[in-house]
Design a protein around this motif. Sequence first.
Motif, short mmCIF file in Angstrom:
data_model
loop_
_atom_site.label_atom_id
_atom_site.label_comp_id
_atom_site.label_asym_id
_atom_site.label_seq_id
_atom_site.Cartn_x
_atom_site.Cartn_y
_atom_site.Cartn_z
N GLU A 165 0.83 -1.21 0.00
CA GLU A 165 0.00 0.00 0.00
C GLU A 165 0.87 1.27 0.00
OE1 GLU A 165 -3.45 1.02 0.16
OE2 GLU A 165 -3.44 -0.86 -0.94
N ILE A 166 1.94 1.22 0.76
CA ILE A 166 2.83 2.39 0.84
C ILE A 166 3.62 2.54 -0.46
CG2 ILE A 166 4.77 3.43 2.08
CD1 ILE A 166 3.83 1.78 4.55
N THR A 167 4.21 1.46 -0.94
CA THR A 167 5.08 1.57 -2.10
C THR A 167 4.30 1.82 -3.40
OG1 THR A 167 5.10 -0.85 -2.30
CG2 THR A 167 6.91 0.18 -1.07
N ALA A 168 3.08 1.30 -3.50
CA ALA A 168 2.30 1.54 -4.72
C ALA A 168 2.00 3.03 -4.87
CB ALA A 168 1.00 0.74 -4.68
N CYS A 169 1.64 3.69 -3.79
CA CYS A 169 1.41 5.14 -3.86
C CYS A 169 2.72 5.88 -4.13
CB CYS A 169 0.78 5.64 -2.57
SG CYS A 169 0.34 7.39 -2.63
N ALA A 170 3.80 5.41 -3.50
CA ALA A 170 5.12 6.04 -3.74
C ALA A 170 5.49 5.96 -5.22
CB ALA A 170 6.18 5.36 -2.88
N HIS A 171 5.21 4.83 -5.86
CA HIS A 171 5.52 4.67 -7.28
C HIS A 171 4.69 5.63 -8.12
CE1 HIS A 171 6.95 0.29 -6.41
NE2 HIS A 171 7.88 1.16 -6.17
#
Length: 256
Positions: A146-152
């Motif tokens: 959830e965190i990394t998908a938004c970061a991408h």
Amino acid sequence: MGRVPPTDRRTLLQATAGLVTATTLTPACSTPTTQAHRAPPPSPHPTPAPTPHRLPTHPAQLTHGPRTTPHVALTFHGNGNPTTAHALLNQAERHGTRITVLAVGTWLDENPTLARRILDAGHDLGNHTHHHLDINTMQETAAYAEITACAHRLHRLTGSIGTWFRPSRAARATPLVERLARRAGYPHVLSYDVDSLDATSPGPAAVTRAITAGIRSGSIVSLHFGYADTVAAFPAVLEELDRRGLTAVTTTELFS
């Protein structure tokens, strides 16, 4: 084909020149656009996208900034109807106010131009997870995704993963989510000490009271883009900040 007389040749050249000029000045696509919510034209030199900040003397979870300077941070959960987002951004900019937007990844997918719209106006832009689920209750792998998908999404749109991370559906992160955010590149979790309660749609007057009752130097206020009450209350909130001598700045400026 016979020889063209001088007069006819001159007429032909003039007509050709006119056609070339008209073609040059006419846009390639003349599809009409509406005035409402039109994204600003791309800047030839886009505002550099800031990166996450590490504050060595501060805790991992930030609930407020320094109490010694008359600055506050108005932070918005970036989700919901983009109409209210544009309305709030316009109000902030007319007032000369800078805000912080913690964007949901799926919202960025639906409204990709808003990322640069926010940054180019001098606001902060950060990560509020991808699907806005209750991240504190999720298993480690799912929470990290959830965190990394938004970061991408943020990186693809702006060149940066954003300046701050805020957990979804929670004021504060669990130790696990705090650790996962740090692994994803966010040294701090951005919390708040004043909740506007605008997500409960209590009416503009109640939103204004919730903010002004608790706000003081260094406060971080939680607000939302997707609610009409927030738009209606915002002018009164800004007026009250002015009356108290408080200046709304980005979270980055609050901690600088």
